[in-house]
Design an enzyme around this catalytic site. Structure first.
Site, PDB file in Angstrom:
ATOM      1  N   GLU A 165      30.187  44.269  44.503  1.00  0.00           N
ATOM      2  CA  GLU A 165      29.819  42.847  44.398  1.00  0.00           C
ATOM      3  C   GLU A 165      28.295  42.711  44.324  1.00  0.00           C
ATOM      4  OE1 GLU A 165      32.005  40.237  47.001  1.00  0.00           O
ATOM      5  OE2 GLU A 165      30.478  38.688  46.827  1.00  0.00           O
ATOM      6  N   HIS A 214      23.982  34.118  43.816  1.00  0.00           N
ATOM      7  CA  HIS A 214      25.075  34.924  43.261  1.00  0.00           C
ATOM      8  C   HIS A 214      24.900  35.126  41.768  1.00  0.00           C
ATOM      9  CE1 HIS A 214      28.815  35.166  46.021  1.00  0.00           C
ATOM     10  NE2 HIS A 214      27.732  35.605  46.606  1.00  0.00           N
TER      11      HIS A 214
HETATM   12  C1  MEV Z   1      31.440  35.951  48.831  1.00  0.00           C
HETATM   13  O1  MEV Z   1      31.759  37.294  48.567  1.00  0.00           O
HETATM   14  C2  MEV Z   1      31.299  35.713  50.314  1.00  0.00           C
HETATM   15  C3  MEV Z   1      31.057  34.253  50.715  1.00  0.00           C
HETATM   16  O2  MEV Z   1      32.082  33.419  50.194  1.00  0.00           O
HETATM   17  C4  MEV Z   1      31.080  34.215  52.227  1.00  0.00           C
HETATM   18  C5  MEV Z   1      31.046  32.814  52.817  1.00  0.00           C
HETATM   19  O3  MEV Z   1      31.489  31.856  52.173  1.00  0.00           O
HETATM   20  O4  MEV Z   1      30.597  32.720  53.980  1.00  0.00           O
HETATM   21  C6  MEV Z   1      29.752  33.736  50.174  1.00  0.00           C
END
Ligand code: MEV
Length: 436
Positions: free
Chosen positions: A85, A393
């Site tokens: 990821e 992201h």
């Molecule tokens: C994504 O891999 C993880 C998150 O969804 C965790 C969260 O929402 O706390 C960003």
């Protein structure tokens, strides 16, 4: 229609691949090339991987990244992370820097005990069993001394054996519930070997005892296996800092940020849909280190989520609160992991990762992993309550999109500069490539 194949595992790797390609792929040459291009050129190294599992046909790569500058109890670590990821390692490194500047992470071990159970059926007088088991405990331990000797020399072994009457759940169902210490190993093989040997001896002693009727002697050992629920094998990590020392976030006072952060964690404590995602974010950090250090991430995942639901409702694993004008943020994780045995002795990158961490003991690694989880959780919540998660992201995902769209090196360079100040989306990148 495809017909079943017999004796597949006995065929050579080449034969297995030939069968797969013939039966499952249209573009046979491309399919063959993809499998083969991931073979390791060093035969010995490839053989090592072939031998990990049955029917190995190739290797499945995950990136191994590192997150430097983790100050844990005053010691600096560079943490290895195996994960696909895109944003996880960057988030870890950012959180390490953030808390490194604010006193670092504090950790402690709250327990190291692992659990194994012998599940058996006994039809008869439960009180007879309850008075018989304590009498044979010492003998049972002596009977497995061959198995426990080495572990005891390393400070581990069987710590307790207890009869549990489970007839309220299922008629005639009892357990021997055992607690173990397994030193620096994860201990699965040790625990399971002890359990299977003890189960046989248990059956033997019951059958030989005059106190039991013929029906009572006829106990059935259903199974003997460790439990991946390890609520007494816990590491705790925490960070805290005065609110005035927090970083200034865009559009929020430091006090407002701290309050919003705590609120976000509280939501995950009360609301299961949010709790699952919140904990998934923690596991982004945890699994990456668990995998890099050759540990069993399925065992860790199962144990962690069971722990998250231990009070009857699935809830956040981390906690945050404001006290003494400071933000406090902490995480407790059940972690049955090891730094010796299993893959740790075999996989060169696992050995490398452990050396990078200074060849930690199992308890030290438990603490490092918990810090990775807390750091990841902090980074996610910080983004969620400020800019939103997608900005970071998508920035990290940019290279994946560029690769998907077959961008040239020059296009990639131009895109990275352009998207520093423009929002990333699949269509925005496609548009950019059309014009550049
Ligand atoms: C994504 O891999 C993880 C998150 O969804 C965790 C969260 O929402 O706390 C960003």
């Amino acid at each position: 229609m495809q017909t079943p194949i017999s004796g597949f595992s006995k065929r050579s790797k080449k034969e297995k691949i030939a069968w797969l390609i013939k039966n499952h792929f249209h573009n046979t040459e491309a399919a063959q090339a993809i499998v083969e291009q991931y073979w390791h050129p060093k035969e010995q190294l490839q053989q090592l991987h072939d031998d990990f599992i049955e029917n190995t046909i190739s290797n499945y790569y995950l990136p191994l990244g590192v997150a430097p500058n983790f100050n844990i109890n005053g010691k600096l670590y560079t943490i290895p992370m195996a994960i696909e990821e895109s944003s996880v390692v960057a988030a870890a490194a950012k959180a390490a820097k953030y808390w490194g500047d604010r006193g670092g992470f504090k950790t402690e071990i709250l327990g190291q005990e692992k659990i194994g159970q012998i599940h058996f059926m006994y039809q008869g007088d439960a009180s007879k069993l309850a008075s018989f088991i304590p009498k044979i405990k010492k003998q049972l331990l002596e009977d497995v001394a061959d198995i426990t000797k080495n572990m005891e020399q390393r400070g581990g072994g069987i710590r307790s054996i207890e009869l549990r009457d489970k007839t309220d759940l299922i008629a005639d169902y009892f357990q021997l519930h055992l607690c173990f210490l397994t030193a620096d190993s994860m201990g699965a093989n040790f625990i399971n070997s002890c359990l299977e040997a003890i189960a046989k001896r248990l059956q033997h002693y019951i059958q030989a005892a005059e106190v039991f009727t013929e029906k009572e002697k006829d106990i059935e050992i259903v199974m003997s296996i460790l439990s991946n629920f390890v609520p007494n094998c816990i590491a705790k990590a925490s960070v805290s800092c005065p609110i005035e020392d927090l970083e200034q976030e865009e559009g929020l006072s430091k006090q407002a940020f701290a309050e919003k952060f705590v609120r976000a964690v509280k939501i995950a404590q009360k609301e299961p849909f949010r709790a699952v995602t919140h904990n998934k974010g923690i596991m982004n950090g945890v699994d990456a280190v668990v995998i890099a250090t050759g540990n069993d991430f399925r065992a860790v995942e199962a144990g962690v989520h069971a722990y998250a639901a231990r009070n009857g409702q699935y809830a956040s694993l981390s906690h945050a609160y404001l006290a003494d004008d400071s933000l406090h943020f902490e995480l407790e994780l059940p972690l049955a992991i090891g730094t010796v045995g299993g893959l740790t002795n075999l996989h060169p990158l696992v050995k490398w990762s452990l050396e990078l961490l200074g060849n930690p003991s199992a308890t030290e690694l438990m603490q490092i992993i918990t810090v990775a989880g807390l750091a990841q959780n902090f980074a996610a919540i910080r983004s969620l309550v400020t800019s939103g998660i997608q900005k970071g992201h998508m920035k990290m995902h940019l290279l994946n999109i560029l690769n998907q769209l077959n961008a040239t090196e020059a296009q990639k360079e131009a895109a990275i500069t352009f998207f520093k100040t423009n929002p990333v989306s699949h269509s925005a990148v496609a548009n950019f490539l059309e014009k550049n």
